[in-house]
Motif scaffolding. Structure first.
Motif, mmCIF file in Angstrom:
data_model
loop_
_atom_site.group_PDB
_atom_site.id
_atom_site.type_symbol
_atom_site.label_atom_id
_atom_site.label_comp_id
_atom_site.label_asym_id
_atom_site.label_seq_id
_atom_site.Cartn_x
_atom_site.Cartn_y
_atom_site.Cartn_z
ATOM 1 N N CYS A 1 6.357 2.577 -1.396
ATOM 2 C CA CYS A 1 5.497 1.389 -1.418
ATOM 3 C C CYS A 1 6.069 0.318 -2.346
ATOM 4 O O CYS A 1 6.062 -0.873 -2.015
ATOM 5 N N LYS B 1 3.688 -7.183 2.554
ATOM 6 C CA LYS B 1 2.339 -7.113 2.011
ATOM 7 C C LYS B 1 1.734 -5.742 2.306
ATOM 8 O O LYS B 1 2.249 -4.983 3.138
ATOM 9 N N SER B 2 0.634 -5.428 1.624
ATOM 10 C CA SER B 2 0.027 -4.106 1.747
ATOM 11 C C SER B 2 -0.302 -3.749 3.189
ATOM 12 O O SER B 2 -0.125 -2.608 3.622
ATOM 13 N N ASN C 1 -2.522 0.368 -1.649
ATOM 14 C CA ASN C 1 -2.844 -0.257 -2.936
ATOM 15 C C ASN C 1 -3.028 0.785 -4.036
ATOM 16 O O ASN C 1 -2.689 0.545 -5.202
ATOM 17 N N ARG D 1 2.529 -5.617 -10.451
ATOM 18 C CA ARG D 1 3.493 -5.085 -9.481
ATOM 19 C C ARG D 1 4.889 -5.655 -9.675
ATOM 20 O O ARG D 1 5.885 -4.952 -9.498
ATOM 21 N N HIS E 1 -6.047 0.524 1.663
ATOM 22 C CA HIS E 1 -6.588 1.081 0.419
ATOM 23 C C HIS E 1 -5.633 2.108 -0.180
ATOM 24 O O HIS E 1 -5.389 2.120 -1.399
ATOM 25 N N GLY F 1 -0.884 0.903 -7.360
ATOM 26 C CA GLY F 1 -1.571 0.902 -8.655
ATOM 27 C C GLY F 1 -1.117 2.051 -9.538
ATOM 28 O O GLY F 1 -0.879 1.869 -10.737
#
Length: 222
Positions: free
Chosen positions: A168, A177-178, A193, A208, A190, A197
């Motif tokens: 990731c 992007k996510s 992310n 990030r 989710h 995180g």
């Protein structure tokens, strides 16, 4: 030369003398990623002499093989006959071959998220007992740990990142992007992310962008 570098040289020279080697090098490995096969770079090397391009020639000719070996095996690598091959024996003796100046041995060092690499010693002839091999390999871990701290500005070793966290981070670093990462890896936004995180936390980064920068510096991503 900084004090830290100066402290490492006598220890490397002592290892060099223990095997009657002619020179040495410490190589760090940048990890293979989705877009990069990985890379070896010189952190330190012995005084220049007739060996000259030994280290650069080794990286150019055997770099991919050494990187591949580093990922799968803790065994030392023998450099002889113009190629690198794993050493599985408990004792090694090489015949002197002046025509092949690249005879030597490379000790792989795997330090997880802190970084990985090799200590390399070149010699016209090697005669290493099991005790010497084990001792030199053990010392290589200490040398590599301090050399990597020096190279990367004394970054503390973070908690190990798992494969998904690294993937990731790499993809974010590639500009994705996510949502796009989730589609590529078959994960929910989710979950993506959450991986980003946790990677940011493990790398002790504030965001990030800083996490990506740290991951590049310690060779986790390219």
């Amino acid at each position: 030369m900084s004090g830290s570098t100066a402290d490492l040289y006598p220890r490397l020279v002592a290892m060099q003398r223990a095997m009657a080697a002619t020179t040495f090098a410490v190589l760090s490995a940048r990890a293979a990623t989705l877009i990069s096969p990985g890379q070896l770079s010189v952190v330190m090397e012995g005084p220049p002499g007739t060996e000259g391009s030994l280290v650069s020639d080794l990286i150019a000719s055997e770099g991919p093989k050494l990187l591949s070996h580093l990922r799968v095996s803790p065994h030392p690598v023998i450099l002889a006959g113009g190629e690198a091959r794993p050493l599985f024996a408990t004792r090694y003796t090489s015949a002197s071959d002046p025509a092949d100046s690249r005879t030597g041995i490379a000790f792989p060092v795997q330090l997880g998220a802190m970084g990985n690499g090799y200590t390399v010693f070149f010699a016209e002839r090697l005669e290493l007992s099991a005790d010497i091999l084990i001792d030199l390999h053990r010392k290589s871990f200490s040398i590599m740990r301090e050399a990597l701290k020096l190279e990367f500005g004394s970054i503390a070793a973070p908690e190990s990142l798992n494969a998904r966290e690294i993937e990731c981070l790499q993809l974010v670093g590639n500009g994705m992007k996510s949502e796009a990462i989730g589609d590529a890896l078959n994960l929910s936004v989710h979950t993506v992310n959450a991986y980003l995180g946790s990677a940011t936390t493990k790398l002790d980064a504030v965001n990030r962008i800083q996490a990506i920068a740290k991951a590049i510096r310690i060779g986790l991503i390219g």
